[in-house]
Design a protein around this motif. Structure first.
Motif, PDB file in Angstrom:
ATOM      1  N   ASP A 130      -3.997   7.024   5.459  1.00 29.65           N
ATOM      2  CA  ASP A 130      -4.056   5.574   5.235  1.00 29.65           C
ATOM      3  C   ASP A 130      -2.702   4.906   5.443  1.00 29.65           C
ATOM      4  OD1 ASP A 130      -6.772   5.820   4.498  1.00 29.65           O
ATOM      5  OD2 ASP A 130      -6.179   6.388   2.469  1.00 29.65           O
ATOM      6  N   MET A 131      -2.079   5.186   6.566  1.00 26.51           N
ATOM      7  CA  MET A 131      -0.764   4.625   6.841  1.00 26.51           C
ATOM      8  C   MET A 131      -0.915   3.261   7.527  1.00 26.51           C
ATOM      9  SD  MET A 131       2.533   6.390   8.622  1.00 26.51           S
ATOM     10  CE  MET A 131       1.993   6.321  10.325  1.00 26.51           C
ATOM     11  N   PRO A 132      -0.299   2.215   6.967  1.00 27.28           N
ATOM     12  CA  PRO A 132      -0.386   0.876   7.576  1.00 27.28           C
ATOM     13  C   PRO A 132       0.337   0.831   8.918  1.00 27.28           C
ATOM     14  CG  PRO A 132       0.343   0.765   5.284  1.00 27.28           C
ATOM     15  CD  PRO A 132       0.426   2.193   5.705  1.00 27.28           C
ATOM     16  N   VAL A 133       0.163  -0.275   9.610  1.00 30.60           N
ATOM     17  CA  VAL A 133       0.839  -0.458  10.896  1.00 30.60           C
ATOM     18  C   VAL A 133       2.321  -0.723  10.677  1.00 30.60           C
ATOM     19  CG1 VAL A 133      -1.255  -1.291  12.000  1.00 30.60           C
ATOM     20  CG2 VAL A 133       0.317  -2.929  10.932  1.00 30.60           C
ATOM     21  N   ASN A 134       3.086  -0.471  11.726  1.00 28.13           N
ATOM     22  CA  ASN A 134       4.524  -0.744  11.731  1.00 28.13           C
ATOM     23  C   ASN A 134       5.245  -0.099  10.552  1.00 28.13           C
ATOM     24  OD1 ASN A 134       4.525  -2.351  14.098  1.00 28.13           O
ATOM     25  ND2 ASN A 134       3.710  -4.071  12.907  1.00 28.13           N
ATOM     26  N   CYS A 135       4.983   1.177  10.359  1.00 23.68           N
ATOM     27  CA  CYS A 135       5.654   1.916   9.289  1.00 23.68           C
ATOM     28  C   CYS A 135       6.771   2.781   9.857  1.00 23.68           C
ATOM     29  CB  CYS A 135       4.660   2.814   8.553  1.00 23.68           C
ATOM     30  SG  CYS A 135       3.634   1.915   7.386  1.00 23.68           S
ATOM     31  N   LYS A 136       7.897   2.746   9.177  1.00 29.41           N
ATOM     32  CA  LYS A 136       8.997   3.627   9.550  1.00 29.41           C
ATOM     33  C   LYS A 136       9.046   4.783   8.563  1.00 29.41           C
ATOM     34  CE  LYS A 136      13.947   3.900  10.493  1.00 29.41           C
ATOM     35  NZ  LYS A 136      15.237   3.174  10.539  1.00 29.41           N
ATOM     36  N   LEU A 137       8.843   5.988   9.098  1.00 34.75           N
ATOM     37  CA  LEU A 137       8.887   7.190   8.266  1.00 34.75           C
ATOM     38  C   LEU A 137      10.268   7.819   8.339  1.00 34.75           C
ATOM     39  CD1 LEU A 137       5.806   6.811   8.388  1.00 34.75           C
ATOM     40  CD2 LEU A 137       5.588   9.292   8.646  1.00 34.75           C
TER      41      LEU A 137
ATOM     42  N   ALA B  54       0.850  -1.198   0.000  1.00 35.51           N
ATOM     43  CA  ALA B  54       0.000   0.000   0.000  1.00 35.51           C
ATOM     44  C   ALA B  54       0.882   1.243   0.000  1.00 35.51           C
ATOM     45  CB  ALA B  54      -0.906  -0.002   1.223  1.00 35.51           C
ATOM     46  N   GLU B  55       0.487   2.246  -0.750  1.00 38.88           N
ATOM     47  CA  GLU B  55       1.250   3.493  -0.805  1.00 38.88           C
ATOM     48  C   GLU B  55       0.403   4.612  -0.222  1.00 38.88           C
ATOM     49  OE1 GLU B  55       2.746   6.145  -4.395  1.00 38.88           O
ATOM     50  OE2 GLU B  55       4.036   4.402  -4.070  1.00 38.88           O
ATOM     51  N   PRO B  56       0.659   4.980   1.022  1.00 40.88           N
ATOM     52  CA  PRO B  56      -0.124   6.029   1.664  1.00 40.88           C
ATOM     53  C   PRO B  56       0.014   7.361   0.910  1.00 40.88           C
ATOM     54  CG  PRO B  56       1.220   4.845   3.256  1.00 40.88           C
ATOM     55  CD  PRO B  56       1.697   4.448   1.901  1.00 40.88           C
ATOM     56  N   ARG B  57      -0.975   8.196   1.077  1.00 39.38           N
ATOM     57  CA  ARG B  57      -0.915   9.550   0.527  1.00 39.38           C
ATOM     58  C   ARG B  57      -0.383  10.495   1.593  1.00 39.38           C
ATOM     59  NH1 ARG B  57      -6.493  10.849  -0.111  1.00 39.38           N
ATOM     60  NH2 ARG B  57      -6.830   9.166   1.396  1.00 39.38           N
ATOM     61  N   TRP B  58       0.319  11.500   1.161  1.00 38.12           N
ATOM     62  CA  TRP B  58       0.857  12.430   2.141  1.00 38.12           C
ATOM     63  C   TRP B  58       0.883  13.846   1.576  1.00 38.12           C
ATOM     64  CZ3 TRP B  58       5.468  15.305   1.620  1.00 38.12           C
ATOM     65  CH2 TRP B  58       6.253  15.011   0.494  1.00 38.12           C
ATOM     66  N   GLU B  59       0.999  14.809   2.485  1.00 44.27           N
ATOM     67  CA  GLU B  59       1.103  16.209   2.095  1.00 44.27           C
ATOM     68  C   GLU B  59       1.916  16.965   3.148  1.00 44.27           C
ATOM     69  OE1 GLU B  59      -2.948  18.275   3.352  1.00 44.27           O
ATOM     70  OE2 GLU B  59      -3.295  16.344   2.349  1.00 44.27           O
ATOM     71  N   PRO B  60       2.615  18.009   2.729  1.00 43.15           N
ATOM     72  CA  PRO B  60       3.368  18.811   3.693  1.00 43.15           C
ATOM     73  C   PRO B  60       2.427  19.598   4.595  1.00 43.15           C
ATOM     74  CG  PRO B  60       4.099  19.201   1.430  1.00 43.15           C
ATOM     75  CD  PRO B  60       2.800  18.474   1.352  1.00 43.15           C
ATOM     76  N   VAL B  61       2.890  19.875   5.790  1.00 38.66           N
ATOM     77  CA  VAL B  61       2.138  20.686   6.741  1.00 38.66           C
ATOM     78  C   VAL B  61       2.965  21.913   7.111  1.00 38.66           C
ATOM     79  CG1 VAL B  61       1.161  20.798   9.063  1.00 38.66           C
ATOM     80  CG2 VAL B  61       0.864  18.734   7.688  1.00 38.66           C
ATOM     81  N   VAL B  62       2.437  23.087   6.801  1.00 41.75           N
ATOM     82  CA  VAL B  62       3.020  24.346   7.263  1.00 41.75           C
ATOM     83  C   VAL B  62       1.873  25.133   7.893  1.00 41.75           C
ATOM     84  CG1 VAL B  62       4.272  26.448   6.672  1.00 41.75           C
ATOM     85  CG2 VAL B  62       4.706  24.344   5.397  1.00 41.75           C
ATOM     86  N   PRO B  63       1.902  25.326   9.216  1.00 35.32           N
ATOM     87  CA  PRO B  63       0.765  25.952   9.893  1.00 35.32           C
ATOM     88  C   PRO B  63       0.600  27.426   9.537  1.00 35.32           C
ATOM     89  CG  PRO B  63       2.593  25.710  11.391  1.00 35.32           C
ATOM     90  CD  PRO B  63       2.992  25.004  10.126  1.00 35.32           C
ATOM     91  N   MET B  64      -0.452  28.018  10.048  1.00 37.44           N
ATOM     92  CA  MET B  64      -0.753  29.443   9.871  1.00 37.44           C
ATOM     93  C   MET B  64      -0.850  29.805   8.395  1.00 37.44           C
ATOM     94  SD  MET B  64      -0.581  29.492  13.057  1.00 37.44           S
ATOM     95  CE  MET B  64       0.364  28.823  14.415  1.00 37.44           C
TER      96      MET B  64
ATOM     97  N   LYS C   4      -5.631   6.136   9.819  1.00 37.20           N
ATOM     98  CA  LYS C   4      -6.232   6.741   8.637  1.00 37.20           C
ATOM     99  C   LYS C   4      -5.659   8.131   8.406  1.00 37.20           C
ATOM    100  CE  LYS C   4     -10.666   6.956   6.295  1.00 37.20           C
ATOM    101  NZ  LYS C   4     -10.238   5.975   5.299  1.00 37.20           N
ATOM    102  N   ILE C   5      -5.417   8.867   9.511  1.00 40.65           N
ATOM    103  CA  ILE C   5      -4.777  10.180   9.430  1.00 40.65           C
ATOM    104  C   ILE C   5      -3.697  10.235  10.496  1.00 40.65           C
ATOM    105  CG2 ILE C   5      -5.061  12.662   9.705  1.00 40.65           C
ATOM    106  CD1 ILE C   5      -7.881  12.427   8.709  1.00 40.65           C
ATOM    107  N   VAL C   6      -2.466  10.443  10.089  1.00 38.80           N
ATOM    108  CA  VAL C   6      -1.331  10.518  11.019  1.00 38.80           C
ATOM    109  C   VAL C   6      -0.610  11.839  10.806  1.00 38.80           C
ATOM    110  CG1 VAL C   6       0.854   9.504  11.729  1.00 38.80           C
ATOM    111  CG2 VAL C   6      -1.055   8.021  11.085  1.00 38.80           C
TER     112      VAL C   6
END
Length: 366
Positions: free
Chosen positions: A68-75, A19-29, A98-100
């Motif tokens: 959608d991040m699976p269990v036991n994932c190393k980021l 599975a390939e989770p989706r991701w996006e950068p986070v920059v607040p404000m 589902k959201i990390v």
């Protein structure tokens, strides 16, 4: 039955591998970086819940949102913001989700943050890999604000929920700098002019002596030609993010100018140096100083620092009368708005973010 368990286990492993989770950068404000806010939070325990729905994003952290991040994932994460941040870190998330939110304290270049005096835009680069597999990189334009811009609040929401306002007026306490070496020079000048015999804070136990000490500082600033300046707006053109332009202590001294916030911060810095309990009082469109001159709950006066250049500033008597007038205006304003200000000892649950009463000491603890 054992075969079914093995099949379920294999399916779980397959999901974790393929599975390939989706991701996006986070920059607040709204993709803005406030150096003053990062500096204010530099010694904060980021592991505590700060009330922001996206974990510690409310403390100005940048990072990654993984879906959608699976269990036991190393980021393995990389964030680069030229001149300000170059971070590499990794972490294993056993539970997945589902959201990390992958947001960690980062090794900011604090010296560079302190030296940002003009806003500018820069491209931040984010790279992410999961279990050794690269998920690519994203480039995000980020607005870096001036260190003079104090973040005073922002709107936020969780998905599907209405917008809410989070006030951060307490961050103005970071601009109060009672340790600045120039304060000793100002106090010495007041002693040399024999405006007071000594600065003893609350030691005398007498209201008149408290006022004499506060006036001595007022008189020195007047003698240095301090003038009110109406520069209050920051360059942040964003309705969801509120900020206020504040001169640093040395800038106010050098230019002999101050807006309502600058003057309040300046006086608060000096008065805290000699032991007075001080507060920032914020009402719509204005800020002034409040000072304890006795019992904390009963004897608080206001001081309208925008009146530093009012009245007869050439004579000692004229200056004192102008000072008393500034105390009266500030105290009247404080009394008029007292019911809306709430408690200075619990300033984080304010009824209306336009009316706040920020205890410098309490804000520092936070």
């Amino acid at each position: 039955m054992p075969y079914l368990r093995i099949l379920i286990l294999l399916c779980g492993l397959a999901c974790a591998v393929f599975a390939e989770p989706r991701w996006e950068p986070v920059v607040p404000m709204d993709r803005q970086i406030f150096p003053s806010y990062l500096l204010a939070f530099s010694m904060t325990d980021h592991n505590k819940d700060d009330g922001f729905p996206h974990s510690t994003e409310g403390a100005g952290l940048v990072g990654f949102l993984v879906r959608d991040m699976p269990v036991n994932c190393k980021l393995a994460c990389t964030i680069q913001i030229p001149g300000l941040l170059d971070a590499n870190y990794s972490e294993t998330y056993k539970s997945g989700g589902k959201i990390v939110w992958a947001l960690k304290p980062l090794p900011w270049n604090y010296e560079a943050l302190r030296n940002v005096r003009q806003p500018y835009t820069v491209t931040a680069i984010f790279r992410l890999s999961i279990n050794g597999k690269s998920l690519g990189q994203r480039q995000v334009p980020v607005a870096v604000r001036s260190v003079n811009e104090a973040l005073i609040g922002y709107e936020y929401r969780s998905q599907g929920e209405p917008w809410r306002f989070k006030d951060t007026m307490f961050s103005l306490a970071a601009f109060v700098n009672e340790d600045h070496p120039w304060i000793d020079l100002l106090l010495k000048e007041a002693l040399d002019r024999k405006l007071v015999s000594s600065f003893t804070g609350y030691q005398s136990g007498q209201r008149e002596e408290y006022l004499r000490q506060i006036f001595a500082i007022w008189r020195i600033l007047q003698a240095r030609g301090f003038r009110y300046s109406s520069i209050t707006k920051s360059s942040v053109a964003n309705e969801r993010v509120k900020s206020q332009y504040v001169r640093l202590f040395e800038d106010s001294i050098k230019t002999a100018q101050s807006n309502c916030v600058d003057g309040t911060v300046l006086m608060a810095s000096i008065l805290r140096k000699i032991g007075f309990r001080t507060y920032l009082v914020l009402i719509p469109g204005h800020c002034f100083l409040a000072i304890d001159i006795g019992d904390r709950k009963q004897n608080i006066i206001g001081l309208e620092t925008t009146m530093l250049d009012s009245g007869d500033t050439t004579s000692l008597e004229g200056s004192y009368q102008a000072f008393l007038a500034a105390v009266k205006v500030g105290t009247d304003s404080f009394d008029k708005n007292a019911d809306k200000l709430g408690s200075a000892y619990s300033p984080y649950g304010v009824k209306d973010p336009n009316y706040q009463y920020v205890d410098i000491a309490e804000a520092r603890k936070r």
